[in-house]
Design a protein around this motif. Structure first.
Motif, PDB file in Angstrom:
ATOM      1  N   LEU A 141      -9.406 -12.353   1.869  1.00 49.34           N
ATOM      2  CA  LEU A 141      -8.296 -11.354   1.012  1.00 49.34           C
ATOM      3  C   LEU A 141      -7.349 -11.729   1.797  1.00 49.34           C
ATOM      4  N   PRO A 142      -5.778 -11.857   1.578  1.00 52.18           N
ATOM      5  CA  PRO A 142      -4.726 -12.129   2.378  1.00 52.18           C
ATOM      6  C   PRO A 142      -5.353 -10.816   2.718  1.00 52.18           C
ATOM      7  N   VAL A 143      -4.290  -9.938   3.914  1.00 55.66           N
ATOM      8  CA  VAL A 143      -4.745  -9.161   4.413  1.00 55.66           C
ATOM      9  C   VAL A 143      -3.743  -8.129   4.121  1.00 55.66           C
ATOM     10  N   SER A 144      -2.197  -8.613   3.192  1.00 56.55           N
ATOM     11  CA  SER A 144      -1.994  -7.753   2.430  1.00 56.55           C
ATOM     12  C   SER A 144      -2.445  -7.185   0.850  1.00 56.55           C
ATOM     13  N   VAL A 145      -2.997  -7.999   0.650  1.00 54.53           N
ATOM     14  CA  VAL A 145      -4.039  -7.646  -0.996  1.00 54.53           C
ATOM     15  C   VAL A 145      -5.455  -6.404  -0.030  1.00 54.53           C
ATOM     16  N   THR A 146      -6.042  -6.634   1.490  1.00 57.27           N
ATOM     17  CA  THR A 146      -6.774  -5.668   1.779  1.00 57.27           C
ATOM     18  C   THR A 146      -6.497  -4.606   2.211  1.00 57.27           C
ATOM     19  N   LYS A 147      -5.075  -4.598   2.290  1.00 57.87           N
ATOM     20  CA  LYS A 147      -4.108  -2.970   2.822  1.00 57.87           C
ATOM     21  C   LYS A 147      -4.270  -2.114   2.058  1.00 57.87           C
ATOM     22  N   PRO A 160     -18.038   0.166  11.840  1.00 54.53           N
ATOM     23  CA  PRO A 160     -16.061   0.562  12.381  1.00 54.53           C
ATOM     24  C   PRO A 160     -16.111  -1.207  12.536  1.00 54.53           C
ATOM     25  N   ALA A 161     -15.027  -1.253  11.774  1.00 56.84           N
ATOM     26  CA  ALA A 161     -14.802  -3.017  11.785  1.00 56.84           C
ATOM     27  C   ALA A 161     -13.054  -2.848  11.810  1.00 56.84           C
ATOM     28  N   ALA A 162     -12.339  -3.922  11.834  1.00 53.12           N
ATOM     29  CA  ALA A 162     -10.976  -3.837  12.382  1.00 53.12           C
ATOM     30  C   ALA A 162     -10.580  -4.191  10.798  1.00 53.12           C
ATOM     31  N   VAL A 163      -9.563  -4.206  10.014  1.00 53.76           N
ATOM     32  CA  VAL A 163      -8.254  -4.699   9.186  1.00 53.76           C
ATOM     33  C   VAL A 163      -8.465  -5.967   9.057  1.00 53.76           C
ATOM     34  N   ALA A 164      -8.105  -6.418  10.162  1.00 51.23           N
ATOM     35  CA  ALA A 164      -8.287  -7.602  10.356  1.00 51.23           C
ATOM     36  C   ALA A 164      -9.273  -9.213  10.331  1.00 51.23           C
ATOM     37  N   GLU A 165     -10.578  -7.783  10.260  1.00 49.57           N
ATOM     38  CA  GLU A 165     -12.173  -8.488  10.292  1.00 49.57           C
ATOM     39  C   GLU A 165     -12.539  -8.407   8.455  1.00 49.57           C
ATOM     40  N   VAL A 166     -12.245  -6.797   7.731  1.00 47.29           N
ATOM     41  CA  VAL A 166     -12.736  -6.809   6.744  1.00 47.29           C
ATOM     42  C   VAL A 166     -11.966  -8.095   5.826  1.00 47.29           C
ATOM     43  N   SER A 167     -10.523  -8.139   6.165  1.00 47.18           N
ATOM     44  CA  SER A 167      -9.551  -8.707   5.544  1.00 47.18           C
ATOM     45  C   SER A 167     -10.264 -10.347   5.199  1.00 47.18           C
ATOM     46  N   PRO A 197       0.610  -1.333  -0.244  1.00 49.80           N
ATOM     47  CA  PRO A 197      -0.063  -0.006   0.405  1.00 49.80           C
ATOM     48  C   PRO A 197       0.720   1.754  -0.106  1.00 49.80           C
ATOM     49  N   GLU A 198       0.493   2.442  -0.215  1.00 51.66           N
ATOM     50  CA  GLU A 198       1.252   3.650  -0.669  1.00 51.66           C
ATOM     51  C   GLU A 198       1.498   4.238   1.205  1.00 51.66           C
ATOM     52  N   ARG A 199       0.925   4.440   1.594  1.00 51.33           N
ATOM     53  CA  ARG A 199       1.005   3.879   3.567  1.00 51.33           C
ATOM     54  C   ARG A 199       0.974   2.520   4.031  1.00 51.33           C
ATOM     55  N   ASP A 200       1.558   3.321   4.336  1.00 50.47           N
ATOM     56  CA  ASP A 200       1.941   1.206   5.091  1.00 50.47           C
ATOM     57  C   ASP A 200       1.601   1.717   7.171  1.00 50.47           C
ATOM     58  N   ASP A 201       0.351   2.305   7.490  1.00 52.41           N
ATOM     59  CA  ASP A 201      -0.020   2.602   9.077  1.00 52.41           C
ATOM     60  C   ASP A 201      -0.793   1.620   9.500  1.00 52.41           C
ATOM     61  N   PHE A 202      -1.353   0.600   8.769  1.00 48.12           N
ATOM     62  CA  PHE A 202      -2.382   0.264   8.913  1.00 48.12           C
ATOM     63  C   PHE A 202      -2.164  -1.078   9.916  1.00 48.12           C
ATOM     64  N   SER A 203      -2.460  -1.283  11.252  1.00 45.41           N
ATOM     65  CA  SER A 203      -2.408  -2.620  11.958  1.00 45.41           C
ATOM     66  C   SER A 203      -3.481  -3.282  11.210  1.00 45.41           C
ATOM     67  N   LEU A 204      -3.232  -4.494  12.008  1.00 44.32           N
ATOM     68  CA  LEU A 204      -4.533  -5.643  12.258  1.00 44.32           C
ATOM     69  C   LEU A 204      -5.778  -4.861  12.943  1.00 44.32           C
ATOM     70  N   ILE A 205      -5.486  -4.317  14.040  1.00 42.03           N
ATOM     71  CA  ILE A 205      -6.530  -4.077  14.817  1.00 42.03           C
ATOM     72  C   ILE A 205      -7.543  -2.365  14.396  1.00 42.03           C
ATOM     73  N   THR A 206      -6.467  -1.823  13.532  1.00 50.89           N
ATOM     74  CA  THR A 206      -6.716  -0.782  13.160  1.00 50.89           C
ATOM     75  C   THR A 206      -8.114  -0.352  12.729  1.00 50.89           C
ATOM     76  N   VAL A 207      -9.221   0.162  12.824  1.00 49.57           N
ATOM     77  CA  VAL A 207     -10.701   0.695  13.387  1.00 49.57           C
ATOM     78  C   VAL A 207     -10.885   1.243  11.368  1.00 49.57           C
ATOM     79  N   LEU A 208     -11.708   0.585  10.868  1.00 46.34           N
ATOM     80  CA  LEU A 208     -12.139   1.902   9.220  1.00 46.34           C
ATOM     81  C   LEU A 208     -13.603   2.181   9.660  1.00 46.34           C
TER      82      LEU A 208
END
Length: 135
Positions: A87-93, A75-82, A31-42
């Protein structure tokens, strides 16, 4: 009220089929920004605006982008969306970064959200931990 991203024409683009991650990300591997963790809330932006206050009109969105916006109405965490996208977390990010850059999705560090709400919800954190353990 119909979300603004659903106003687009939908095409027969194979949204129901498995598409290689390379294709979904248009060849990008990070991703262009790499500040997402698995528990970043979206959270989906309900009235997206650009830096000048003008309404944001998204370009043509991929089916995965639309699914993310629909999923993040709550609201959902990165891990939940993935996990929901299967999809793999890296693709989701990469997809998440696209939507944040367009102003369609808001990302918040989990601690700032917990502080703003008056403290961490231990039940929610335990459920998130258990969900991540099942991935």
């Amino acid at each position: 009220m119909t979300p603004h991203w659903e106003d687009e024409e939908t095409e027969e683009d194979g949204a129901g089929t498995m598409v290689r991650p390379y294709t979904i990300t248009r060849g990008r591997t990070a991703p262009e920004r790499d500040d997402f963790s698995l528990i970043t809330v979206l959270t989906t932006a309900h009235d997206p605006r650009d830096g000048h206050g003008a309404p944001v009109h998204p370009g043509r969105l991929q089916p995965e982008h639309r699914m993310i916006l629909e999923r993040c109405l709550r609201p959902a965490a990165v891990a939940e969306v993935s996990a929901d996208l299967n999809l793999p977390v890296s693709v989701t990010k990469i997809l998440l970064a696209d939507l944040v850059a367009q102003g369609l999705l808001l990302a918040r560090a989990p601690l700032s959200v917990a502080r703003a709400a008056g403290g961490a919800d231990m039940g929610m954190l335990a459920a998130l931990r258990d969900g991540l353990g099942r991935l």
